[in-house]
Each structure stands twice: as structure tokens, then as C-alpha cells.
Design a protein around this motif. Structure first.
Motif, PDB file in Angstrom:
ATOM      1  N   SER A  83       0.818  -1.203   0.000  1.00 24.67           N
ATOM      2  CA  SER A  83       0.000   0.000   0.000  1.00 24.67           C
ATOM      3  C   SER A  83       0.856   1.260   0.000  1.00 24.67           C
ATOM      4  O   SER A  83       1.710   1.440  -0.857  1.00 24.67           O
ATOM      5  CB  SER A  83      -0.965  -0.058   1.191  1.00 24.67           C
ATOM      6  N   GLY A 108      -1.041  -3.821  -3.229  1.00 27.60           N
ATOM      7  CA  GLY A 108      -2.061  -2.950  -2.658  1.00 27.60           C
ATOM      8  C   GLY A 108      -1.893  -1.491  -3.013  1.00 27.60           C
ATOM      9  O   GLY A 108      -2.158  -0.613  -2.200  1.00 27.60           O
ATOM     10  N   LEU A 139     -10.821  -0.664   2.812  1.00 26.52           N
ATOM     11  CA  LEU A 139      -9.588  -1.314   3.241  1.00 26.52           C
ATOM     12  C   LEU A 139      -9.799  -2.771   3.617  1.00 26.52           C
ATOM     13  O   LEU A 139      -8.907  -3.610   3.417  1.00 26.52           O
ATOM     14  CB  LEU A 139      -8.981  -0.564   4.431  1.00 26.52           C
ATOM     15  N   LEU A 189      -2.090  -7.687  -6.374  1.00 30.13           N
ATOM     16  CA  LEU A 189      -3.363  -7.154  -5.891  1.00 30.13           C
ATOM     17  C   LEU A 189      -4.249  -8.328  -5.509  1.00 30.13           C
ATOM     18  O   LEU A 189      -4.251  -9.361  -6.180  1.00 30.13           O
ATOM     19  CB  LEU A 189      -4.074  -6.333  -6.969  1.00 30.13           C
ATOM     20  N   GLU A 193      -9.676  -6.603  -3.997  1.00 26.39           N
ATOM     21  CA  GLU A 193      -9.188  -5.248  -3.746  1.00 26.39           C
ATOM     22  C   GLU A 193     -10.287  -4.223  -4.011  1.00 26.39           C
ATOM     23  O   GLU A 193     -10.981  -4.285  -5.030  1.00 26.39           O
ATOM     24  CB  GLU A 193      -7.995  -4.961  -4.668  1.00 26.39           C
ATOM     25  N   VAL A 195      -9.700  -0.662  -2.803  1.00 24.90           N
ATOM     26  CA  VAL A 195      -9.125   0.677  -2.764  1.00 24.90           C
ATOM     27  C   VAL A 195      -8.659   1.073  -4.159  1.00 24.90           C
ATOM     28  O   VAL A 195      -8.911   2.189  -4.625  1.00 24.90           O
ATOM     29  CB  VAL A 195      -7.952   0.749  -1.767  1.00 24.90           C
ATOM     30  N   HIS A 226      -7.507  -5.991   0.351  1.00 28.78           N
ATOM     31  CA  HIS A 226      -6.423  -5.021   0.301  1.00 28.78           C
ATOM     32  C   HIS A 226      -5.250  -5.429   1.197  1.00 28.78           C
ATOM     33  O   HIS A 226      -4.088  -5.332   0.794  1.00 28.78           O
ATOM     34  CB  HIS A 226      -6.950  -3.644   0.734  1.00 28.78           C
TER      35      HIS A 226
END
Length: 266
Positions: A83, A108, A139, A189, A193, A195, A226
Motif C-alpha cells: 500500500s 495494494g 480497506l 493485488l 481489492e 481501494v 487489500h
């Protein structure tokens, strides 16, 4: 390199040793070090001095140098990030010193937010409570993907430095930075996912940015949201990352052993 709103505990899943990257890697012969990113943990009080991305890169490399000064480096150093941590990892790999890395895993992250998340992630929400609720939904998504005691992240939560909000704009620099990364890259990913935009087109889009990399792999992790390192599928994800790191080590060793005039395998 952990993401936002947490610290290095993210990679040592609390209460679930089997989902811990640190423990899985160590059991397979890897030395795994999870750092608190600059501005997190003990450096939170100095976060106002860390707004410059170049400064954060310098600090991260300094931490690596300090850690490796008194021990063998083995096959080399492989970077992994999740992330918001991908911002630092990609900058490190794009730096001149990135040529010495074995490879890079980022997960992420992306260039385009998920269609269901664009409105509040990019345009905000005046109702702070509602904004937090919507962010939590994005999230964590489908709750069944995570052990119930981990859902929501209370066990790994940590204060985020103020610069983190501004750093989110790095996605606009992503293409230029990615094009400077000279080592193998894997981009992951979760298939759930929420986000970032996911799916084959999104994976191909990011993979295509790493034009200087000798090998780029796009990985859609099944049964994952995520937070790939906290879900029921975390061990499967970590094994895939460690396998890629092992491939990078073999490639490095094969390249070093190649006769003069012969290039490394791609």
C-alpha cells in the motif's frame, strides 16, 4: 515496508504465526526485517522533518546499511512493500542504489482508485465519521477474507505522520519512477481489492510501467482483499513473494557466473 495507519507489526500477524511473513520467511531460510517507515514508530515525533521523499529514501537506505554492517548479506536484498509503503520502496528501487537490489515486490497500490472508492478518496467527505467508515469498508472489504479478531486492524494500528496525506499524490509520479527501476518486479493485488482498480487490465497497466526491469510479473492473489498479509490467504501470498525473491537470487547468481560477454537471463 508497511502501509499507512500501521507499523512493522503488519508483517508479523498478531496471534496468527502461520500468517506472519517474518516467521514464514525465517522458517524457509530467509532473513526478514520489517522496518517502521520513516515517520512511524520511534520517529513519529520527527515526522515534520521527513516531508521530503528523498530524505525518507536516504533514511531507509541508512537503516539497511546499519543492519547489514555486521552480518552477511547472503544472496542480496529484496524489497517488499504494501500500500502506502510502495511509495518508499519504488523510490528506493528507482534510486541509483536500487541497481544493487535483488528485486522488488509491491502490493495494494495503483494509479487509479476502485470505481466504488473514487468519490471519497479523491473528493473527500465533509462528514469525518462517514469518511472513516467508507475508508474502513474499502480497506477491509469482504470480512470473511480475514480472521475475525484481525478485521478492522485494531491490533496493528499506529499513528500516521502528517506527510502521509501529501505522499498519496505519488501515484502521479508512479510512471516516471517505475520506468527507472532496473531490477525484477512483482506487482500484487488481491482479487477482492476495493481501494485500487483491480483485475487483469489494472495489473497489466502497472506491469507495463516498469520498462527498464528485466522481468515483471503481475500477480492477482485469490481470496484476498487489500491487506494481503493479514487475510486467510496471507501464507499463500507470502510464499509467492518468497518464491519470486528466490527466483531473483537465482537470476543474480546465474548472471554473476555467466561467461564474459553473456548477459543475464531475463
Amino acid at each position: 515496508m508497511h502501509g499507512g495507519g500501521t507499523d512493522s507489526a503488519y508483517f508479523d500477524c498478531p496471534g496468527r504465526a502461520g500468517l506472519s511473513l517474518l516467521r514464514t520467511g525465517a522458517a524457509l531460510g530467509f532473513t526478514v526485517v520489517a522496518l517502521d517507515r520513516p515517520g512511524y514508530g520511534a520517529s513519529l515525533p520527527d515526522a515534520h522533518l521527513l516531508t521530503d521523499p528523498a530524505r525518507r529514501v536516504e533514511l531507509a537506505y541508512a537503516a539497511l546499511d546499519r543492519l547489514l554492517a555486521s552480518c552477511p548479506t547472503g544472496a542480496g536484498v529484496f524489497l517488499m512493500a504494501h500500500s502506502a509503503g510502495s511509495e518508499l520502496a519504488v523510490r528506493m528501487a528507482a534510486d541509483e542504489r536500487g541497481r544493487e537490489l535483488l528485486g522488488l515486490e509491491i502490493a495494494g497500490t495503483g494509479r487509479h482508485h476502485h470505481p466504488r472508492s473514487v468519490s471519497f478518496l479523491e473528493h473527500g467527505d465533509e462528514d469525518l465519521r462517514r469518511a472513516r467508515s467508507r475508508l474502513r469498508e474499502a480497506l477491509w472489504g469482504a470480512g470473511h477474507l480475514y480472521p475475525p479478531e484481525l478485521l478492522g486492524g485494531a491490533g496493528i494500528a499506529a499513528p500516521s505522520p502528517a506527510y502521509e496525506s501529501a505522499a498519496r499524490g505519488w501515484r502521479h509520479e508512479f510512471p516516471e519512477l517505475a520506468a527507472r527501476v532496473p531490477v525484477p518486479v512483482q506487482f500484487s493485488l488481491g482479487d477482492h481489492e476495493e481501494v485500487w482498480s483491480a483485475g487483469p487490465a489494472a495489473l497489466a497497466d502497472i506491469a507495463g510501467l516498469f520498462t527498464a526491469s528485466p522481468r515483471v510479473r503481475a500477480n492477482e492473489q485469490p481470496d484476498a482483499g487489500h491487506n494481503l498479509s493479514l487475510g486467510h490467504s496471507a501464507r499463500a501470498y507470502h510464499l509467492r513473494v518468497l518464491s519470486f525473491a528466490e527466483e531473483c537470487a537465482v537470476t543474480r547468481e546465474a548472471g554473476l557466473a555467466a561467461p564474459p560477454g553473456q548477459g543475464r537471463a531475463g
